[in-house]
Each structure stands twice: as structure tokens, then as C-alpha cells.
Design an enzyme around this catalytic site. Structure first.
Site, PDB file in Angstrom:
ATOM      1  N   ASP A   1       1.026  -1.278  -0.156  1.00 27.54           N
ATOM      2  CA  ASP A   1       0.043   0.138  -0.248  1.00 27.54           C
ATOM      3  C   ASP A   1       0.894   1.288  -0.024  1.00 27.54           C
ATOM      4  OD1 ASP A   1      -2.265   1.818   0.246  1.00 27.54           O
ATOM      5  OD2 ASP A   1      -2.437   1.490   2.605  1.00 27.54           O
TER       6      ASP A   1
ATOM      7  N   GLU B   1      -1.414  -1.138  -4.992  1.00 28.25           N
ATOM      8  CA  GLU B   1      -2.551  -0.502  -5.192  1.00 28.25           C
ATOM      9  C   GLU B   1      -2.372   0.491  -6.135  1.00 28.25           C
ATOM     10  OE1 GLU B   1      -4.658   1.442  -1.580  1.00 28.25           O
ATOM     11  OE2 GLU B   1      -4.956   2.986  -2.965  1.00 28.25           O
TER      12      GLU B   1
ATOM     13  N   ASP C   1      -2.955   0.485   9.791  1.00 26.27           N
ATOM     14  CA  ASP C   1      -3.033   0.713   8.618  1.00 26.27           C
ATOM     15  C   ASP C   1      -2.271  -0.107   7.756  1.00 26.27           C
ATOM     16  OD1 ASP C   1      -0.628   1.472   9.458  1.00 26.27           O
ATOM     17  OD2 ASP C   1      -0.717   3.721   8.812  1.00 26.27           O
TER      18      ASP C   1
END
Lengths: 181, 181
Positions: B7, B68, B141
Site C-alpha cells: 500500500d 495499489e 493501517d
């Protein structure tokens, strides 16, 4: 001082090496554009750019790398690739310990032409004159990379001297502080 | 199949490794967030991220890297750093010959929760359930990186089988064409 200027882009990435110092004539060492095909996946294109930039640094051993500073509000259609190519250019230099500097397009235009809003033709004409070339550099879109290198020699040199002076001053103040304790 | 999900981000870059295959339970191998300090120059932060991602690939030897997909119209304040971190993640994998796949946030949300508009809490809850963890993955996260890895195992596998089937079909058609000439 030898500087590699990089005008980052995924389809066309300009590279130019200029040698010289403030107040003395500058010399063109090499210039070209690294091209990648838009039909390939982004990561293959980025690997091609990484290899090419590594080869340029290996061959020319620049003292600094000057890269165009990209803004989030630039052309949306190319911003992602341009940002990725610029990040990669920074990494290729920084992981070898070569100083990196970013200069905005208007800083570059102002440095080479005296006008922060100069157009492409004016920048190319000034680069041609500054480097005392018989004809504009080719490929045509490589002039920006040379302008980035020229800007760094002219501005970066000053920046570095200011930083050096500040460091010396800070060290002198610290030494004086230690002396009075 | 072992997949490293990334990410991308300049301040926090999530990394998570998941192992498994379609139709069988998936297993969490490792998860973390690579952090860099905003006071450092961008190039030093990118070099830190490059080294960290290289170390993760070296340690976990993933069969694929799932990153991503970033869009030019994302949050303007972080888009440049995110784009640069994502480009770097692609390069770190691609230059080792590891397959790279990009998945959009809505593809990831749809894959793990069945809803392309799922919120962060839902994604974290589903990742926790899919990997049969006792508690949500930490740091909080990092769940998105695991969701990217899961998505790739579930979707990527199918993609690869389709591509393989198409290639076989094309080869068969070409062979039949040669046979009738």
C-alpha cells in the site's frame, strides 16, 4: 563541476550533462532522450529508465543531479508517469550518494533566459548560446535537461556556498559558546 | 502462492505477505508499515523505502507483488509521494523479474468484502476473518497491504488462468492455421 540534468518523463526522459562553474564558460558533455514504449507495462518502462539513468551516471560521474520539480497540479494525463520517473531519478542518484537538487520550470527558465515565463524556443535558443553550440541540441526536447544542468551550476553553486557559509557560521557560534562556558 | 501486498505511501508504506491459493485458507506470513520522516528530503525517504521493500522481497521471496493502483485525481497533498513510492515498489519487484499487479481500491474492497465501497473498518474486519487472526492486524493501517495480497491471490489467480487459456487458444488457432496452409 559536472551536472546531470534530468527532465523526467515516462515516454521521453531528457538527460543532459554539462560541465563548468559560475563565471566561466559551460561545456556540453552529452545529451539525449531516454524513450520507452507506451504499450509496455509501467513497471517495465520504469526499469528501462532506471537502467538508462544508472548507465548515464556510471559513464559521466556527475557531481550533482538536477531534476525538474513536478507539481501535483501539472497535466493530469501524464502526472503519474512523470512523478514516478522523477522519483526514480532521485533514487538512482541518492543511493549512490550523489547530491540531488530539484528546480522548478520557472526557476530554470529564469536562470537561462532571465524570464521565468520564457517559452520552449527561447529556452532552447539560450541553451544553444550558453553552451556555444553551432546548432540547437538534438533531440529537440533534450534542451530542458541541459537547461536544468545549467541552472544547477549557476544557482546550485550559490546555494551550496551559502549553505557552507551558514554551516561555518553555526560551527563558529557553537565553538564560541563552548569557549565561554 | 505467496504474495507481497504494498500500500504505497511516502510517510507510511504498508507491506503484508499472504500465502495460499483460491479455495483454500490463506495464511498471514508478515505485516508491517515502512515509515519515513517528513523532515528528510524526498530522495532520502525514497531510498529508505527502496531498501525496506528490497529487504522484504529478499526475506519472503514472493511469487508476485500486488500494489495499489494510484489515480491522478487522488488526494493532491500526498499524490506525488504516493505516485513515487508506487513507482519504486513496481521497480523493486520488476527488476528482479517478479510479476507485478496493480489493483484499484474498489477492486480490493470488493474482493475482500463483496462491496467496492466498503469502509476501512469493514476491510480490516474481513482481512482479520479471512486470515483467521485473533485480533485485527497491527499496525492498523497495514490491513490494506494484506487486503491487496489477498485480492491478488483471489483475482490474480483467475486472471492468470484466463491469460494462460487465451494463450493456449491463440497457439492452437495459429497451429491449425499453419496445418491448413
Amino acid at each position: 563541476m559536472r551536472v546531470l540534468g534530468i527532465d523526467p518523463g515516462l515516454t521521453r526522459c531528457g538527460v543532459g550533462v554539462v560541465e563548468g562553474s559560475v563565471g566561466r564558460p559551460l561545456r556540453l558533455i552529452d545529451v539525449n532522450v531516454v524513450r520507452t514504449t507506451s504499450t509496455l507495462p509501467v513497471w517495465e518502462r520504469l526499469v528501462t529508465i532506471e537502467k538508462a539513468l544508472d548507465a548515464w551516471i556510471e559513464e559521466h560521474r556527475p557531481d550533482a543531479v538536477s531534476i525538474e520539480r513536478i507539481f501535483a497540479r501539472s497535466d493530469v494525463s501524464t502526472i503519474m508517469g512523470t512523478a514516478q520517473a522523477s522519483g526514480l531519478a532521485m533514487v538512482v542518484a541518492a543511493r549512490r550518494g550523489i547530491p540531488v537538487a530539484l528546480h522548478t520550470p520557472s526557476e530554470v527558465k529564469a536562470a537561462v533566459s532571465g524570464n521565468g515565463r520564457a517559452d520552449k524556443a527561447q529556452v532552447t535558443a539560450m541553451v544553444t548560446r550558453i553552451l556555444r553550440l553551432d546548432a540547437p541540441p538534438k533531440p529537440a526536447d533534450a534542451a530542458d535537461a541541459l537547461a536544468l544542468a545549467i541552472t544547477h551550476i549557476w544557482r546550485g553553486g550559490a546555494h551550496e556556498r551559502i549553505t557552507e557559509a551558514q554551516n561555518k557560521y553555526a560551527a563558529a557560534v557553537a565553538a564560541a559558546g563552548r569557549g565561554t562556558r
